[in-house]
Design an enzyme around this catalytic site. Structure first.
Site, PDB file in Angstrom:
ATOM      1  N   GLY A 105       0.815  -1.217   0.000  1.00  0.00           N
ATOM      2  CA  GLY A 105       0.000   0.000   0.000  1.00  0.00           C
ATOM      3  C   GLY A 105       0.848   1.264   0.000  1.00  0.00           C
ATOM      4  O   GLY A 105       2.087   1.227   0.012  1.00  0.00           O
ATOM      5  N   VAL A 151       1.298   3.522   2.334  1.00  0.00           N
ATOM      6  CA  VAL A 151       2.137   3.665   3.537  1.00  0.00           C
ATOM      7  C   VAL A 151       3.190   2.558   3.571  1.00  0.00           C
ATOM      8  O   VAL A 151       4.348   2.798   3.928  1.00  0.00           O
ATOM      9  CB  VAL A 151       1.270   3.644   4.815  1.00  0.00           C
ATOM     10  CG1 VAL A 151       2.139   3.679   6.059  1.00  0.00           C
ATOM     11  CG2 VAL A 151       0.297   4.816   4.816  1.00  0.00           C
ATOM     12  N   SER A 189      -1.999  -9.764  -3.727  1.00  0.00           N
ATOM     13  CA  SER A 189      -0.600  -9.399  -4.016  1.00  0.00           C
ATOM     14  C   SER A 189       0.329 -10.600  -4.077  1.00  0.00           C
ATOM     15  O   SER A 189       1.552 -10.416  -4.218  1.00  0.00           O
ATOM     16  CB  SER A 189      -0.094  -8.427  -2.946  1.00  0.00           C
ATOM     17  OG  SER A 189      -0.815  -7.237  -3.002  1.00  0.00           O
ATOM     18  N   CYS A 226      -2.947  11.245  10.298  1.00  0.00           N
ATOM     19  CA  CYS A 226      -1.976  12.058   9.555  1.00  0.00           C
ATOM     20  C   CYS A 226      -2.238  13.561   9.687  1.00  0.00           C
ATOM     21  O   CYS A 226      -1.307  14.348   9.883  1.00  0.00           O
ATOM     22  CB  CYS A 226      -1.953  11.634   8.099  1.00  0.00           C
ATOM     23  SG  CYS A 226      -3.587  11.426   7.369  1.00  0.00           S
ATOM     24  N   GLN A 236      -6.640  18.095   2.441  1.00  0.00           N
ATOM     25  CA  GLN A 236      -6.013  16.774   2.510  1.00  0.00           C
ATOM     26  C   GLN A 236      -5.852  16.136   1.141  1.00  0.00           C
ATOM     27  O   GLN A 236      -6.768  16.122   0.319  1.00  0.00           O
ATOM     28  CB  GLN A 236      -6.817  15.871   3.466  1.00  0.00           C
ATOM     29  CG  GLN A 236      -6.754  16.404   4.892  1.00  0.00           C
ATOM     30  CD  GLN A 236      -7.402  15.514   5.932  1.00  0.00           C
ATOM     31  OE1 GLN A 236      -8.128  16.016   6.770  1.00  0.00           O
ATOM     32  NE2 GLN A 236      -7.146  14.229   5.905  1.00  0.00           N
ATOM     33  N   GLY A 256      -3.819  10.259   1.429  1.00  0.00           N
ATOM     34  CA  GLY A 256      -4.411   9.887   2.710  1.00  0.00           C
ATOM     35  C   GLY A 256      -5.455   8.797   2.564  1.00  0.00           C
ATOM     36  O   GLY A 256      -5.779   8.106   3.523  1.00  0.00           O
ATOM     37  N   ARG A 276     -11.019  17.224   1.452  1.00  0.00           N
ATOM     38  CA  ARG A 276     -10.151  16.498   0.517  1.00  0.00           C
ATOM     39  C   ARG A 276      -9.920  17.396  -0.713  1.00  0.00           C
ATOM     40  O   ARG A 276     -10.893  17.889  -1.309  1.00  0.00           O
ATOM     41  CB  ARG A 276     -10.871  15.212   0.118  1.00  0.00           C
ATOM     42  CG  ARG A 276     -10.054  14.239  -0.644  1.00  0.00           C
ATOM     43  CD  ARG A 276      -9.052  13.500   0.167  1.00  0.00           C
ATOM     44  NE  ARG A 276      -9.586  12.425   0.979  1.00  0.00           N
ATOM     45  CZ  ARG A 276      -8.843  11.729   1.855  1.00  0.00           C
ATOM     46  NH1 ARG A 276      -7.570  12.031   2.051  1.00  0.00           N
ATOM     47  NH2 ARG A 276      -9.371  10.748   2.538  1.00  0.00           N
ATOM     48  N   HIS A 297      -0.515  16.907   2.835  1.00  0.00           N
ATOM     49  CA  HIS A 297      -1.645  17.640   3.418  1.00  0.00           C
ATOM     50  C   HIS A 297      -1.209  19.068   3.785  1.00  0.00           C
ATOM     51  O   HIS A 297      -0.046  19.306   4.128  1.00  0.00           O
ATOM     52  CB  HIS A 297      -2.084  16.999   4.737  1.00  0.00           C
ATOM     53  CG  HIS A 297      -2.792  15.686   4.619  1.00  0.00           C
ATOM     54  ND1 HIS A 297      -3.219  15.138   3.446  1.00  0.00           N
ATOM     55  CD2 HIS A 297      -3.177  14.815   5.595  1.00  0.00           C
ATOM     56  CE1 HIS A 297      -3.832  13.979   3.683  1.00  0.00           C
ATOM     57  NE2 HIS A 297      -3.807  13.756   4.981  1.00  0.00           N
ATOM     58  N   GLN A 350       2.198  13.564   4.307  1.00  0.00           N
ATOM     59  CA  GLN A 350       1.569  12.698   5.300  1.00  0.00           C
ATOM     60  C   GLN A 350       1.826  11.219   5.058  1.00  0.00           C
ATOM     61  O   GLN A 350       1.591  10.414   5.939  1.00  0.00           O
ATOM     62  CB  GLN A 350       0.104  13.036   5.483  1.00  0.00           C
ATOM     63  CG  GLN A 350      -0.655  13.233   4.238  1.00  0.00           C
ATOM     64  CD  GLN A 350      -0.988  11.926   3.656  1.00  0.00           C
ATOM     65  OE1 GLN A 350      -1.374  11.045   4.398  1.00  0.00           O
ATOM     66  NE2 GLN A 350      -0.805  11.773   2.364  1.00  0.00           N
TER      67      GLN A 350
END
Ligand SMILES: NC(=O)c1ccc[n+]([C@@H]2O[C@H](COP(=O)([O-])OP(=O)(O)OC[C@H]3O[C@@H](n4cnc5c(N)ncnc54)[C@H](OP(=O)(O)O)[C@@H]3O)[C@@H](O)[C@H]2O)c1
Length: 347
Positions: A24, A26, A52, A140, A167, A171, A247, A254, A329
């Site tokens: 992902g 992050v 995956s 975040c 944002q 995110g 958003r 952000h 973020q």
């Protein structure tokens, strides 16, 4: 950090590390930051969903296979970095802890659990000492908004905080970033585009944060997280926080417009000096060139950019300031903060 509880540390170095949600937005950033910061890693195992299976991700010159997460994934793991959402964290973080790992979780699953530290190392590193196996990484928008405010709060308590967020797509994960790119391309090609990840057209638009609204308060879940988490991280249940989360069609970083009201009068120059010295922050406050924090300049940076520091003219008492911040973020708002926590756990 006070070393009152030696057991809060990892049991060995280099630790065996697992990343849960490695594919992902992050997760990929966690790999980058572990490598950049020379974090000691013994074995590294990468987990994601069965979608995956067969993928590999690069780490320090090696391609590492992604495994499907399961109950037996944590044998021998010392540090489990979770970035796979709340449901996965609730199901598997206790399994990882039972297997002997310390969990640092990016989701909101455990953040408000009184037994779980919610940590921003620049603010409340001491809270880590009390962990029981799980440590939560904060929201975040909260991290980016309040890290620059901590030195002010310590000097002259902030009694009221008003935030408006701008944002980025990141995110909402890798798929939302792809949707912003695809919807922008479709716009220029004159094609229609049906949003799949986010609820509204994203290109050349902005909308209220895509989390559910609490029918009682009218606040969405993101706003509620920012309010509650600010109070927990600052260890100040009385701080009054109002927030609107929006958003915007920005890919990665952000931004937040911030107004603070302090207990005593505060001079903008004093705040500027405090923020200039604040760990994890960098002043970008050039009035002559009209150059202030921007998401594009925050992208890829570890520091939170802070500027537009000025008196809030709507408060003639001199207790209030306005400022504007921008931060990456995926880094400070998620992966970097998690790795900074992990660094504090090294034996
Ligand atoms: N994005 C941010 O800036 C940010 C900031 C702070 C916190 N967070 C939190 O961090 C978490 C991850 O966010 P993200 O933005 O990285 O989301 P993302 O890009 O959508 O990635 C989600 C990850 O979770 C994995 N996953 C999904 N279902 C799974 C399952 N059943 N078993 C194992 N792995 C599974 C996905 O694997 P597949 O690729 O196989 O589907 C992917 O690796 C979320 O809890 C989010 O709230 C995100």
């Amino acid at each position: 950090m006070p070393a009152t509880n030696p057991t809060y540390r990892l049991r060995r170095s280099p630790p065996a590390v697992a990343i849960i949600g490695a594919t992902g937005a992050v997760g990929v950033e966690l790999l980058t930051i572990l490598a950049e910061r020379d974090f000691p890693v013994g074995e590294l195992r990468l987990f994601a969903s069965s979608r995956s299976a067969g993928k590999t991700l690069p780490f320090r010159g090696h391609d590492i296979g992604v495994e499907t997460l399961g109950e037996n994934s944590f044998a021998g793991i010392d540090l489990a970095l979770f970035s796979a959402g709340s449901g996965i964290a609730k199901q598997y973080a206790p399994v990882a802890v039972r297997a002997g790992a310390i969990v640092i979780d990016n989701s909101s699953a455990f953040r408000m659990d009184p037994a779980v530290p919610l940590a921003v190392p620049e603010i409340n590193a001491a809270a880590l000492v009390g962990h029981n196996g799980i440590i939560a990484n904060p929201n975040c928008a909260a991290i980016i908004a309040i890290t620059p405010l901590w030195p002010i709060h310590r000097r002259n308590r902030i009694r009221r905080l008003i935030l408006s967020t701008y944002q980025a797509a990141s995110g909402a994960g890798a798929a939302a970033m792809a949707e912003l790119v695809a919807s922008t391309r479709a716009h220029f090609a004159g094609d229609s585009f049906a949003p799949r990840v986010l609820p509204h057209t994203y290109a050349f638009n902005l909308f209220s944060h895509d989390t559910a609204i609490d029918p009682t308060t009218g606040y969405n879940a993101e706003e509620t997280k920012v309010i509650n988490e600010t109070r927990k991280i600052f260890d100040d249940p009385q701080i009054r926080v109002g927030v609107t989360c929006i958003r915007v069609p920005v890919l990665r970083a952000h931004a937040v417009a911030v107004t603070v009201e302090c207990e005593s009068p505060i001079d903008p120059e004093e705040a500027r000096a405090l923020i200039a010295d604040a760990p994890g922050c960098r002043l970008v406050d050039d009035r002559e060139r009209n150059h202030f924090p921007m998401p594009l300049e925050a992208t890829g940076q570890d520091s939170i950019l802070v500027g537009r520091i000025r008196r809030d003219l709507s408060d003639p008492s001199g207790h209030s300031l306005a400022l504007f911040v921008a931060g990456d973020q995926l880094r400070k708002g998620a992966a970097l903060n998690a790795v900074q926590i992990a660094e504090m756990l090294l034996p």
